[in-house]
Design a protein around this motif. Structure first.
Motif, PDB file in Angstrom:
ATOM      1  N   LYS A 175      40.941  44.084  42.363  1.00  0.00           N
ATOM      2  CA  LYS A 175      40.525  42.807  41.773  1.00  0.00           C
ATOM      3  C   LYS A 175      41.093  41.605  42.508  1.00  0.00           C
ATOM      4  O   LYS A 175      40.785  40.468  42.181  1.00  0.00           O
ATOM      5  CB  LYS A 175      40.953  42.742  40.296  1.00  0.00           C
ATOM      6  CG  LYS A 175      40.326  43.813  39.413  1.00  0.00           C
ATOM      7  CD  LYS A 175      38.816  43.684  39.345  1.00  0.00           C
ATOM      8  CE  LYS A 175      38.210  44.705  38.388  1.00  0.00           C
ATOM      9  NZ  LYS A 175      36.727  44.608  38.338  1.00  0.00           N
ATOM     10  N   ARG A 176      41.939  41.864  43.479  1.00  0.00           N
ATOM     11  CA  ARG A 176      42.501  40.780  44.283  1.00  0.00           C
ATOM     12  C   ARG A 176      42.034  40.899  45.727  1.00  0.00           C
ATOM     13  O   ARG A 176      41.851  41.999  46.249  1.00  0.00           O
ATOM     14  CB  ARG A 176      44.032  40.808  44.257  1.00  0.00           C
ATOM     15  CG  ARG A 176      44.634  40.185  43.021  1.00  0.00           C
ATOM     16  CD  ARG A 176      46.151  40.159  43.101  1.00  0.00           C
ATOM     17  NE  ARG A 176      46.659  39.441  44.277  1.00  0.00           N
ATOM     18  CZ  ARG A 176      46.763  38.106  44.340  1.00  0.00           C
ATOM     19  NH1 ARG A 176      46.391  37.361  43.316  1.00  0.00           N
ATOM     20  NH2 ARG A 176      47.244  37.531  45.412  1.00  0.00           N
ATOM     21  N   ASN A 183      42.946  35.908  43.597  1.00  0.00           N
ATOM     22  CA  ASN A 183      42.245  36.697  42.593  1.00  0.00           C
ATOM     23  C   ASN A 183      40.754  36.690  42.912  1.00  0.00           C
ATOM     24  O   ASN A 183      40.162  35.629  43.154  1.00  0.00           O
ATOM     25  CB  ASN A 183      42.485  36.125  41.196  1.00  0.00           C
ATOM     26  CG  ASN A 183      43.916  36.339  40.735  1.00  0.00           C
ATOM     27  OD1 ASN A 183      44.523  37.368  41.030  1.00  0.00           O
ATOM     28  ND2 ASN A 183      44.461  35.380  39.996  1.00  0.00           N
ATOM     29  N   PRO A 185      38.060  38.930  41.094  1.00  0.00           N
ATOM     30  CA  PRO A 185      37.607  40.011  40.207  1.00  0.00           C
ATOM     31  C   PRO A 185      36.171  40.442  40.426  1.00  0.00           C
ATOM     32  O   PRO A 185      35.806  41.589  40.151  1.00  0.00           O
ATOM     33  CB  PRO A 185      37.803  39.422  38.797  1.00  0.00           C
ATOM     34  CG  PRO A 185      37.775  37.940  39.001  1.00  0.00           C
ATOM     35  CD  PRO A 185      38.421  37.713  40.342  1.00  0.00           C
ATOM     36  N   HIS A 186      35.319  39.544  40.908  1.00  0.00           N
ATOM     37  CA  HIS A 186      33.900  39.867  41.110  1.00  0.00           C
ATOM     38  C   HIS A 186      33.555  40.114  42.577  1.00  0.00           C
ATOM     39  O   HIS A 186      32.381  40.255  42.911  1.00  0.00           O
ATOM     40  CB  HIS A 186      33.026  38.745  40.549  1.00  0.00           C
ATOM     41  CG  HIS A 186      33.308  38.422  39.114  1.00  0.00           C
ATOM     42  ND1 HIS A 186      33.094  39.311  38.092  1.00  0.00           N
ATOM     43  CD2 HIS A 186      33.835  37.301  38.540  1.00  0.00           C
ATOM     44  CE1 HIS A 186      33.444  38.770  36.945  1.00  0.00           C
ATOM     45  NE2 HIS A 186      33.910  37.552  37.188  1.00  0.00           N
ATOM     46  N   TYR A 187      34.561  40.157  43.438  1.00  0.00           N
ATOM     47  CA  TYR A 187      34.398  40.417  44.874  1.00  0.00           C
ATOM     48  C   TYR A 187      33.654  39.288  45.601  1.00  0.00           C
ATOM     49  O   TYR A 187      33.230  39.421  46.743  1.00  0.00           O
ATOM     50  CB  TYR A 187      33.640  41.740  45.101  1.00  0.00           C
ATOM     51  CG  TYR A 187      34.035  42.451  46.372  1.00  0.00           C
ATOM     52  CD1 TYR A 187      35.156  43.269  46.421  1.00  0.00           C
ATOM     53  CD2 TYR A 187      33.273  42.309  47.540  1.00  0.00           C
ATOM     54  CE1 TYR A 187      35.526  43.919  47.596  1.00  0.00           C
ATOM     55  CE2 TYR A 187      33.621  42.955  48.713  1.00  0.00           C
ATOM     56  CZ  TYR A 187      34.750  43.753  48.742  1.00  0.00           C
ATOM     57  OH  TYR A 187      35.094  44.394  49.897  1.00  0.00           O
TER      58      TYR A 187
END
Length: 208
Positions: A175-176, A183, A185-187
């Motif tokens: 997630k990183r 950060n 989380p959604h790439y």
């Protein structure tokens, strides 16, 4: 028979005259036809560094000394002529350059207030709005390549979507963004990094 008149008539004829930049801008199809006309040469190491500085705000800083020689540069002592034919070493340097520069600047740009960003002033990393994504791609094309057209932008949008789809299909994706230390989380930051890497490897950026 007036030879001067013949040359004058020939130069003024439609056969001799070429379309200017304005025609290419008005008609993207004509631009595609003209792309392969004329001389194209790879930018010298110092030109690449200046171009990176103009786009990202600072130089890569690695196209010097031995690396510059491998990229076709000269030192006016041992090497006095620039290499004009691309080599395997040059291709490897282009790959390293694109990965390094994109890794360094994408997450850093998103970390700034939108008004201070050079790469992504109109979109946030978690945005999934198609119009905003396309607008961001257009901005990247114009900033990095100096040009954009609908077909080219469409291909880059598909690349971005493809990277996200591939990440979603994988299990255990971090997630990183460990490279950009952010950060993600959604790439999406890593997907944008892939887009910038792709654009930095384009002929329009590396050649003139």
């Amino acid at each position: 028979f007036n030879f001067k008149s013949v040359f004058k008539d020939w130069i003024l004829s439609e056969f001799y005259r070429a379309d200017g930049p304005a025609t290419a801008i008005r008609d993207p199809k004509r631009r595609a036809e003209l792309d392969d006309i004329g001389l194209v040469r790879m930018l010298a190491p110092e030109q690449v560094e200046r171009k990176i500085e103009a786009v990202f705000g600072e130089r890569w800083g690695r196209l010097n000394d031995q690396m510059a020689k491998l990229y076709g540069g000269i030192d006016s002592k041992e090497v006095t002529e620039r290499a004009t034919d691309p080599s395997g070493a040059m291709g490897a340097i282009q790959r390293i350059l694109s990965n390094d520069v994109a890794s360094k600047h994408v997450a850093r740009d998103f970390a700034k207030p939108a008004a201070e960003r050079k790469l992504f002033p109109g979109i946030e990393p978690d945005s999934v709005d198609d119009a905003a994504i396309r607008k961001a791609v257009v901005h990247l094309h114009e900033r990095i390549l100096g040009r954009s057209d609908d077909a080219d932008v469409g291909r880059t949008v598909k690349l971005y979507a493809g990277i996200l789809a591939d990440a979603k299909s994988q299990k255990g994706v971090d997630k990183r963004d460990l490279v950009g230390k952010a950060n993600d989380p959604h790439y999406t930051i890593r997907a944008w990094r892939g887009v910038v890497t792709y654009l930095l490897r384009r002929q329009e950026f590396l050649y003139e």
